[in-house]
Design a protein around this motif. Structure first.
Motif, PDB file in Angstrom:
ATOM      1  N   ARG A 374     -55.223 -17.469  -7.537  1.00 53.83           N
ATOM      2  CA  ARG A 374     -54.220 -17.415  -8.745  1.00 53.83           C
ATOM      3  C   ARG A 374     -53.431 -18.490  -8.753  1.00 53.83           C
ATOM      4  NH1 ARG A 374     -52.760 -10.912  -9.730  1.00 53.83           N
ATOM      5  NH2 ARG A 374     -55.041 -10.291 -10.165  1.00 53.83           N
ATOM      6  N   PHE A 378     -59.578 -21.893  -7.482  1.00 56.63           N
ATOM      7  CA  PHE A 378     -60.803 -21.422  -6.833  1.00 56.63           C
ATOM      8  C   PHE A 378     -60.819 -20.149  -6.240  1.00 56.63           C
ATOM      9  CE2 PHE A 378     -60.751 -26.115  -7.052  1.00 56.63           C
ATOM     10  CZ  PHE A 378     -61.843 -26.256  -7.711  1.00 56.63           C
ATOM     11  N   ILE A 379     -61.941 -19.341  -6.327  1.00 55.05           N
ATOM     12  CA  ILE A 379     -61.919 -18.012  -5.685  1.00 55.05           C
ATOM     13  C   ILE A 379     -62.875 -18.110  -4.551  1.00 55.05           C
ATOM     14  CG2 ILE A 379     -62.873 -15.680  -5.984  1.00 55.05           C
ATOM     15  CD1 ILE A 379     -62.661 -16.007  -9.039  1.00 55.05           C
ATOM     16  N   PHE A 426     -59.619  -4.701  -5.945  1.00 56.06           N
ATOM     17  CA  PHE A 426     -58.808  -4.345  -7.203  1.00 56.06           C
ATOM     18  C   PHE A 426     -58.828  -2.929  -7.379  1.00 56.06           C
ATOM     19  CE2 PHE A 426     -59.195  -8.958  -8.145  1.00 56.06           C
ATOM     20  CZ  PHE A 426     -57.863  -9.306  -7.984  1.00 56.06           C
TER      21      PHE A 426
ATOM     22  N   LYS B  73     -52.459 -29.470 -13.343  1.00 56.33           N
ATOM     23  CA  LYS B  73     -53.457 -28.367 -13.257  1.00 56.33           C
ATOM     24  C   LYS B  73     -55.050 -29.266 -13.143  1.00 56.33           C
ATOM     25  CE  LYS B  73     -50.273 -25.545 -13.253  1.00 56.33           C
ATOM     26  NZ  LYS B  73     -49.497 -25.113 -12.045  1.00 56.33           N
ATOM     27  N   LEU B  76     -56.308 -30.055  -9.810  1.00 59.02           N
ATOM     28  CA  LEU B  76     -56.958 -28.969  -9.011  1.00 59.02           C
ATOM     29  C   LEU B  76     -58.567 -29.428  -8.602  1.00 59.02           C
ATOM     30  CD1 LEU B  76     -55.248 -25.857 -10.115  1.00 59.02           C
ATOM     31  CD2 LEU B  76     -54.854 -26.918  -7.860  1.00 59.02           C
ATOM     32  N   SER B 106     -65.181 -27.357 -11.670  1.00 55.36           N
ATOM     33  CA  SER B 106     -64.142 -26.628 -11.744  1.00 55.36           C
ATOM     34  C   SER B 106     -64.003 -25.057 -11.104  1.00 55.36           C
ATOM     35  CB  SER B 106     -63.773 -26.469 -13.627  1.00 55.36           C
ATOM     36  OG  SER B 106     -64.515 -25.443 -13.800  1.00 55.36           O
ATOM     37  N   PRO B 107     -62.815 -24.446 -11.153  1.00 56.48           N
ATOM     38  CA  PRO B 107     -62.988 -23.106 -10.537  1.00 56.48           C
ATOM     39  C   PRO B 107     -63.755 -21.986 -11.235  1.00 56.48           C
ATOM     40  CG  PRO B 107     -60.852 -24.000 -10.235  1.00 56.48           C
ATOM     41  CD  PRO B 107     -61.462 -24.987 -11.423  1.00 56.48           C
ATOM     42  N   MET B 146     -57.988 -17.990 -15.714  1.00 58.64           N
ATOM     43  CA  MET B 146     -57.388 -18.799 -14.825  1.00 58.64           C
ATOM     44  C   MET B 146     -56.342 -19.797 -15.410  1.00 58.64           C
ATOM     45  SD  MET B 146     -59.037 -21.918 -12.711  1.00 58.64           S
ATOM     46  CE  MET B 146     -58.742 -22.993 -14.260  1.00 58.64           C
ATOM     47  N   ARG B 149     -52.947 -17.653 -16.027  1.00 58.41           N
ATOM     48  CA  ARG B 149     -52.370 -17.286 -14.880  1.00 58.41           C
ATOM     49  C   ARG B 149     -51.532 -18.315 -14.136  1.00 58.41           C
ATOM     50  NH1 ARG B 149     -50.308 -13.375 -12.046  1.00 58.41           N
ATOM     51  NH2 ARG B 149     -51.707 -12.065 -13.226  1.00 58.41           N
ATOM     52  N   MET B 150     -52.031 -19.638 -14.378  1.00 63.69           N
ATOM     53  CA  MET B 150     -51.302 -20.748 -14.000  1.00 63.69           C
ATOM     54  C   MET B 150     -50.091 -21.132 -14.512  1.00 63.69           C
ATOM     55  SD  MET B 150     -54.651 -23.296 -13.378  1.00 63.69           S
ATOM     56  CE  MET B 150     -55.664 -23.179 -11.800  1.00 63.69           C
ATOM     57  N   ARG B 171     -66.439 -10.898 -15.633  1.00 61.07           N
ATOM     58  CA  ARG B 171     -65.568 -10.226 -15.753  1.00 61.07           C
ATOM     59  C   ARG B 171     -64.633  -9.796 -14.539  1.00 61.07           C
ATOM     60  NH1 ARG B 171     -65.224  -4.920 -13.744  1.00 61.07           N
ATOM     61  NH2 ARG B 171     -67.520  -4.630 -13.793  1.00 61.07           N
ATOM     62  N   MET B 172     -65.196  -9.868 -13.509  1.00 61.61           N
ATOM     63  CA  MET B 172     -64.514  -9.665 -12.225  1.00 61.61           C
ATOM     64  C   MET B 172     -63.716 -11.082 -12.007  1.00 61.61           C
ATOM     65  SD  MET B 172     -67.750  -8.139  -9.931  1.00 61.61           S
ATOM     66  CE  MET B 172     -68.508  -6.619 -10.416  1.00 61.61           C
ATOM     67  N   MET B 173     -64.297 -12.181 -12.326  1.00 63.89           N
ATOM     68  CA  MET B 173     -63.596 -13.469 -12.283  1.00 63.89           C
ATOM     69  C   MET B 173     -62.102 -13.225 -12.964  1.00 63.89           C
ATOM     70  SD  MET B 173     -65.638 -16.918 -12.846  1.00 63.89           S
ATOM     71  CE  MET B 173     -67.207 -16.794 -12.565  1.00 63.89           C
ATOM     72  N   GLN B 175     -60.452 -10.745 -13.663  1.00 60.10           N
ATOM     73  CA  GLN B 175     -59.733  -9.639 -13.148  1.00 60.10           C
ATOM     74  C   GLN B 175     -58.989 -10.430 -12.050  1.00 60.10           C
ATOM     75  OE1 GLN B 175     -62.323  -6.875 -11.268  1.00 60.10           O
ATOM     76  NE2 GLN B 175     -60.982  -5.239 -11.562  1.00 60.10           N
ATOM     77  N   THR B 176     -59.857 -11.448 -11.117  1.00 59.01           N
ATOM     78  CA  THR B 176     -59.356 -11.799  -9.947  1.00 59.01           C
ATOM     79  C   THR B 176     -58.106 -12.853 -10.509  1.00 59.01           C
ATOM     80  OG1 THR B 176     -61.557 -11.757  -9.016  1.00 59.01           O
ATOM     81  CG2 THR B 176     -59.948 -13.337  -7.943  1.00 59.01           C
ATOM     82  N   TRP B 177     -58.312 -13.419 -11.547  1.00 56.69           N
ATOM     83  CA  TRP B 177     -57.265 -14.239 -12.098  1.00 56.69           C
ATOM     84  C   TRP B 177     -56.070 -13.465 -12.797  1.00 56.69           C
ATOM     85  CZ3 TRP B 177     -61.913 -17.694 -13.241  1.00 56.69           C
ATOM     86  CH2 TRP B 177     -62.201 -18.689 -11.884  1.00 56.69           C
ATOM     87  N   GLY B 178     -56.211 -12.081 -12.829  1.00 60.00           N
ATOM     88  CA  GLY B 178     -55.165 -11.477 -13.455  1.00 60.00           C
ATOM     89  C   GLY B 178     -55.144 -11.350 -14.975  1.00 60.00           C
TER      90      GLY B 178
END
Lengths: 456, 456
Positions: A374, A378-379, A426, B73, B76, B106-107, B146, B149-150, B171-173, B175-178
């Motif tokens: 976040r 990168f994950i 999560f 950003k 990155l 990129s991420p 992503m 979130r930034m 979808r999980m990506m 979620q990981t980025w909120g």
């Protein structure tokens, strides 16, 4: 504007690997033949590995030239960037500069091809036409699949069946690179058939897959076996990581106070750290930390002993920190850190207090990984989150101590093919598993009571 | 040793985007209000987009400064490498030098964050607190997740239900980025509830998801909608790709004879090509090729007409090559290329013969993609294989013509989250689908007969 990424151009890529055996204090205990109890001889290994790699495994030379053919493939993704994690630093609010060596930029997304490409080359040069290996979650199998394709070798990967079924993406990667990926146990080998006869629905295990791969390699024509970690030559191939990082730090006139890597079999940790270990041996002050899971605390809780590298007891006896060759770790998501033993070189360094080790449970590592994703975007791979958790710890210590520190860690891989683990995190399905002490004692007793193994 | 990758350091990142509207010959037809038939006014769009982006959409300025916060950003993962594909060249055996701009680093693994980060920034700067968008396979949704979130924005992504269920990784990506990722149709919007009332098991469609996202944005507090392609400002944000590539070519004293990009909505194609289009307009000889699927041949077979951007007819009318707003393409694996229309700027360039377009079917594109993976290592996204197929074509033409050529293409994304498509290819489940002529005629008639649309 201060540079966020420090690059080397192609011409600056290191042209030699570093062989730490030439510098490590005290002799590193040699592998022993389980039958004779004597140090293994090169000819004992030649049915499994090609002689040029066996010689490299035992070489006392400090520097080993990287063949042009290997450099040519390395240049597809190397030199890798050394990046500074400014946003993550800001989120932590500690007096640290955090640099990471980004090994996730390789085609399979991890550090594994550094040795896969080298091993495929040496096998090809020796006249070998096919490699067999095993893989759990698939990181190693996919790297070897790519490397074999690049040198025109056939590749057969025995993949633990439960991973084969549940984690199809790395199987598909192997297929895309032209490898044959076989769910293990299989009917291709006697070892596999024996298991299937007893339990036709066996989910498989890394131990079974190793047995199948070795049998396949040994009984095949012009075929050999390939291992993705633990052995000296594998760790040496990975030193390209730390060697590049040193050159990159030279470019910015800096040097790390702390070097961190996660440790499963030990190859990515050794890859980033050994070139700095060389400096440390010569008096440089530097903190070197291996980070492992509390569910498989090989370095932090396992005894230092002679033990087998596999469940089926087909390997030589290796002097290492080990939880016992029949240890089955809890099913945590960092598949690459679920190995019962640790590379002899890494184990030796811990014994000599050159490095230290810490264990983290996966709730802490995923928390660190999500903060990383976040802020830096990168994950990270689940394995890599263990290194990040140690970075967070070191940053907080620096704040407590009121000292500025430069931290380097190895970003061993990305997590794009392991996103199911983040989903589990999560949805609250992960636990902070820590191996109970009685399990450790059991492991210790198992090693000590085994007629071949030699406990501390 | 000739460099395989040409890098820019952080300080060399371009500080302005290029707005092609300032240079393109002939006026680009403006979007029309579907009610009045008149060119849309800025205030008509302010419920959907923040005013600063609406102004950018309509700006006549040639160069737009990239805000420092966006550059911060971008750094990155940018500047991205310009790589030379030497191994792929060797495999083709044609007199070409093939360079590719690697946007897969990129991420989220594609070019999408170039505009996602910019859009999130401008919304934040305008006081917006939440963005809503739709996504099909998830490339765009993950990039916006992503970016939001930034900049501390909330993000809600309506994902077509069939993709939500079948393609869980993106979808999980998110979620990981909120971000909140909602399968569409949903009960969050009137549009979604209407669909669910009729068909509770609806698999969803991009059209439905767009309607949900726009309704969500328009009815929410301090919320706006965000689009990942087609519009002028989106294409402009992507010009960072071509601007970097030009600087990288300057470094090696070369210039491409051919520039290639795959084209779905048009943003990655425009991103790599527009800075070269500027040179072409000023007399430079250069071939610019858009590559699209035969199953969705918007540029090669679709008429140039005023049409809606979505199935639900909620957007302004756009002047573009289109297969009709109710066109549903065959379920090919390059999800990012399954859009019925094409960016007005790209469509305009085709009308003016500045660019040309070619269509490839997916058996040819995957064949090219597999050859790429087996020589260069990296596994390309299904969308990107369309560009690679065009590169193969151009290389063979160069051989036939006996001419040496420098080819640049945009490597828009990696395929690690799309490996199921390679699996389908290898298992023979893919067909070489080509849209039948009667379907094209139907599309043409549909546009011409629609009271709002204006056919050619």
């Amino acid at each position: 504007m201060e540079e966020r990424k420090i690059m080397l151009n192609d011409a600056e890529i290191p042209r030699q690997w570093y062989n730490a055996l030439a510098d490590l204090p005290g002799p590193v205990n040699p592998p022993l033949h389980p039958g004779t109890g004597q140090p293994i001889r090169p000819e004992d290994m030649q049915a499994i590995f090609p002689m040029n790699l066996v010689e490299q495994e035992m070489s006392p030379e400090r520097w080993i030239s990287i063949p042009e053919e290997v450099l040519d493939k390395y240049l597809l993704w190397r030199p890798t960037p050394l990046r500074r994690a400014i946003n993550f630093e800001k989120a932590l609010g500690c007096p640290v500069r955090i640099y990471y060596k980004d090994e996730s930029v390789s085609p399979p997304g991890s550090h594994k091809p550094n040795t896969a490409v080298a091993q495929a080359y040496y096998n090809k040069a020796y006249g070998i036409r096919r490699l067999a290996t095993e893989t759990g979650a698939g990181q190693w199998g996919s790297a070897l699949a790519m490397a074999c394709r690049m040198f025109g070798l056939d590749c057969r990967v025995y993949m633990v069946r439960v991973s084969y079924d549940q984690k199809p993406y790395r199987r598909m990667m192997m297929q895309t690179w032209g490898a044959e990926c076989i769910p293990s146990p299989s009917d291709r080998t006697q070892a596999g058939r024996n298991i299937l006869a007893q339990s036709p629905d066996s989910p498989g295990s890394l131990g079974i897959a190793i047995s199948e791969a070795i049998e396949d390699a040994v009984t095949g024509k012009d075929s050999r076996y390939s291992l993705g970690s633990v052995l000296n030559h594998v760790l040496m191939h990975q030193t390209i990581i730390g060697l590049e990082a040193k050159r990159q730090f030279e470019k910015i006139g800096k040097y790390p106070d702390v070097v961190i890597g996660c440790a499963g079999g030990g190859s990515n940790f050794a890859g980033v750290s050994l070139p700095f270990v060389q400096d440390k041996i010569h008096g440089r002050k530097i903190h070197i930390i291996a980070s492992e899971p509390t569910s498989c605390p090989t370095l932090t809780k396992g005894p230092f002993a002679y033990d087998f590298g596999d469940v089926a007891k087909t390997t030589p006896l290796l002097a290492m920190h080990t939880l016992g060759h029949d240890f089955i770790p809890a099913p945590i998501h960092a598949g690459g850190l679920r190995y019962h033993g640790m590379a002899p070189i890494v184990s030796h360094m811990l014994e000599k207090n050159i490095i230290e080790a810490r264990a983290y449970h996966q709730l802490d590592t995923f928390e660190a990984g999500v903060l990383w994703a976040r802020t830096e975007g990168f994950i990270p791979a689940p394995e890599t989150t263990h290194a990040i958790a140690a970075v967070v710890d070191e940053a907080r210590r620096a704040k407590e101590e009121g000292r500025e520190k430069v931290i380097l860690f190895n970003y061993s891989g990305h997590g794009l093919v392991d996103l199911a683990s983040y989903d589990a995190y999560f949805s609250g399905k992960l636990s902070a598993y820590e191996l109970p002490d009685e399990e450790i004692h059991r492991a210790l007793r198992a090693i000590e009571s085994h007629p071949k193994c030699i406990g501390r």
